[in-house]
Design a protein around this motif. Structure first.
Motif, mmCIF file in Angstrom:
data_model
loop_
_atom_site.group_PDB
_atom_site.id
_atom_site.type_symbol
_atom_site.label_atom_id
_atom_site.label_comp_id
_atom_site.label_asym_id
_atom_site.label_seq_id
_atom_site.Cartn_x
_atom_site.Cartn_y
_atom_site.Cartn_z
ATOM 1 N N ASP A 1 0.740 -1.042 0.139
ATOM 2 C CA ASP A 1 0.000 0.024 -0.004
ATOM 3 C C ASP A 1 0.936 1.221 0.046
ATOM 4 N N GLU A 2 2.172 1.106 0.598
ATOM 5 C CA GLU A 2 2.829 2.471 0.417
ATOM 6 C C GLU A 2 4.343 1.704 0.001
ATOM 7 N N ASP A 3 5.403 2.692 -0.529
ATOM 8 C CA ASP A 3 6.627 2.569 -1.131
ATOM 9 C C ASP A 3 7.666 3.310 -0.433
ATOM 10 N N ASN A 4 7.589 2.861 0.968
ATOM 11 C CA ASN A 4 8.594 3.823 1.729
ATOM 12 C C ASN A 4 9.852 3.313 1.731
ATOM 13 N N LYS A 5 10.670 4.317 1.028
ATOM 14 C CA LYS A 5 12.273 3.877 0.714
ATOM 15 C C LYS A 5 13.017 3.384 1.920
ATOM 16 N N ARG A 6 12.805 4.015 3.259
ATOM 17 C CA ARG A 6 13.724 3.536 4.188
ATOM 18 C C ARG A 6 13.120 2.067 4.684
ATOM 19 N N VAL A 7 11.915 1.673 4.574
ATOM 20 C CA VAL A 7 11.514 0.278 4.880
ATOM 21 C C VAL A 7 12.036 -0.783 3.704
ATOM 22 N N LEU A 8 12.040 -0.441 2.575
ATOM 23 C CA LEU A 8 12.408 -1.186 1.312
ATOM 24 C C LEU A 8 13.922 -1.258 1.412
ATOM 25 N N ARG A 9 14.715 -0.240 1.853
ATOM 26 C CA ARG A 9 16.144 -0.203 1.956
ATOM 27 C C ARG A 9 16.617 -1.224 2.991
ATOM 28 N N TRP A 10 15.748 -1.177 4.142
ATOM 29 C CA TRP A 10 16.089 -2.076 5.228
ATOM 30 C C TRP A 10 15.989 -3.567 4.850
ATOM 31 N N PHE A 11 14.750 -3.835 4.292
ATOM 32 C CA PHE A 11 14.480 -5.232 3.756
ATOM 33 C C PHE A 11 15.792 -5.703 2.706
ATOM 34 N N VAL A 12 16.055 -5.061 2.071
ATOM 35 C CA VAL A 12 17.223 -5.176 1.013
ATOM 36 C C VAL A 12 18.438 -5.434 1.642
ATOM 37 N N GLU A 13 18.994 -4.290 2.709
ATOM 38 C CA GLU A 13 20.103 -4.534 3.341
ATOM 39 C C GLU A 13 20.296 -5.658 4.468
ATOM 40 N N ASN A 14 19.087 -6.018 4.955
ATOM 41 C CA ASN A 14 18.917 -7.392 5.571
ATOM 42 C C ASN A 14 18.669 -8.553 4.859
ATOM 43 N N GLY A 15 18.832 -8.615 3.614
ATOM 44 C CA GLY A 15 18.802 -10.014 2.820
ATOM 45 C C GLY A 15 17.517 -10.414 2.218
ATOM 46 N N CYS A 16 16.399 -9.740 2.409
ATOM 47 C CA CYS A 16 15.207 -10.115 1.835
ATOM 48 C C CYS A 16 15.375 -9.921 0.242
ATOM 49 N N PRO A 17 15.127 -11.207 -0.390
ATOM 50 C CA PRO A 17 15.118 -11.134 -1.682
ATOM 51 C C PRO A 17 14.441 -10.059 -2.739
ATOM 52 N N LYS A 18 15.212 -9.087 -3.437
ATOM 53 C CA LYS A 18 14.411 -8.228 -4.199
ATOM 54 C C LYS A 18 13.256 -8.423 -4.981
ATOM 55 N N LYS A 19 13.209 -9.719 -5.527
ATOM 56 C CA LYS A 19 12.175 -10.082 -6.308
ATOM 57 C C LYS A 19 10.808 -10.159 -5.543
ATOM 58 N N HIS A 20 10.900 -10.434 -4.157
ATOM 59 C CA HIS A 20 9.479 -10.653 -3.283
ATOM 60 C C HIS A 20 9.170 -8.959 -3.103
ATOM 61 N N LEU A 21 9.895 -7.894 -3.250
ATOM 62 C CA LEU A 21 9.992 -6.822 -2.659
ATOM 63 C C LEU A 21 9.116 -6.002 -3.739
ATOM 64 N N ALA A 22 9.215 -6.184 -5.220
ATOM 65 C CA ALA A 22 8.764 -5.408 -6.487
ATOM 66 C C ALA A 22 9.140 -4.022 -6.153
ATOM 67 N N LEU A 23 10.376 -3.739 -5.958
ATOM 68 C CA LEU A 23 10.832 -2.401 -6.187
ATOM 69 C C LEU A 23 9.922 -1.249 -6.905
ATOM 70 N N PRO A 24 9.657 -0.259 -6.586
ATOM 71 C CA PRO A 24 8.913 0.660 -7.352
ATOM 72 C C PRO A 24 9.855 1.151 -8.492
ATOM 73 N N LYS A 25 9.058 1.191 -10.004
ATOM 74 C CA LYS A 25 9.970 1.566 -11.182
ATOM 75 C C LYS A 25 10.703 2.777 -10.858
#
Length: 99
Positions: free
Chosen positions: A67-91
């Protein structure tokens, strides 16, 4: 109040409901896989909230659900090893912003 034969709530505009569903589908964030990753790592929304300094977990949760694309939250997930394919990072989000 639901009308017979309709999933539309009384007083709710059909366009708003469809727009919300369309927005979630467009994100394609795999909430189930993100949650599985969190459980396997023993991570809670509360812990992420505390690390990022938010007052409540809503921002983390709404980002996970797409519902949101919070960059800080998404960055935290990437930096902590969550696969990017699950995150569907915004274009519009540069990978350098999160990597």
């Amino acid at each position: 109040k639901l009308h017979k034969g309709s999933s539309q709530k009384h007083g709710e505009k059909e366009g708003e409901d469809q727009k919300m569903k369309k927005t979630r589908k467009e994100k394609k964030r795999n909430t189930t896989e993100i949650r599985v990753w969190m459980i396997r790592k023993g991570i809670t929304y509360r812990e992420i909230r505390d690390v990022l300094g938010y007052a409540d977990s809503r921002t983390v949760r709404t980002t996970v659900y797409g519902d949101e694309d919070n960059k800080r939250v998404l960055r935290w997930f990437v930096e902590n090893g969550c696969p990017k394919k699950h995150l569907a990072l915004p274009k519009g989000m540069n990978l350098r912003d999160v990597a």
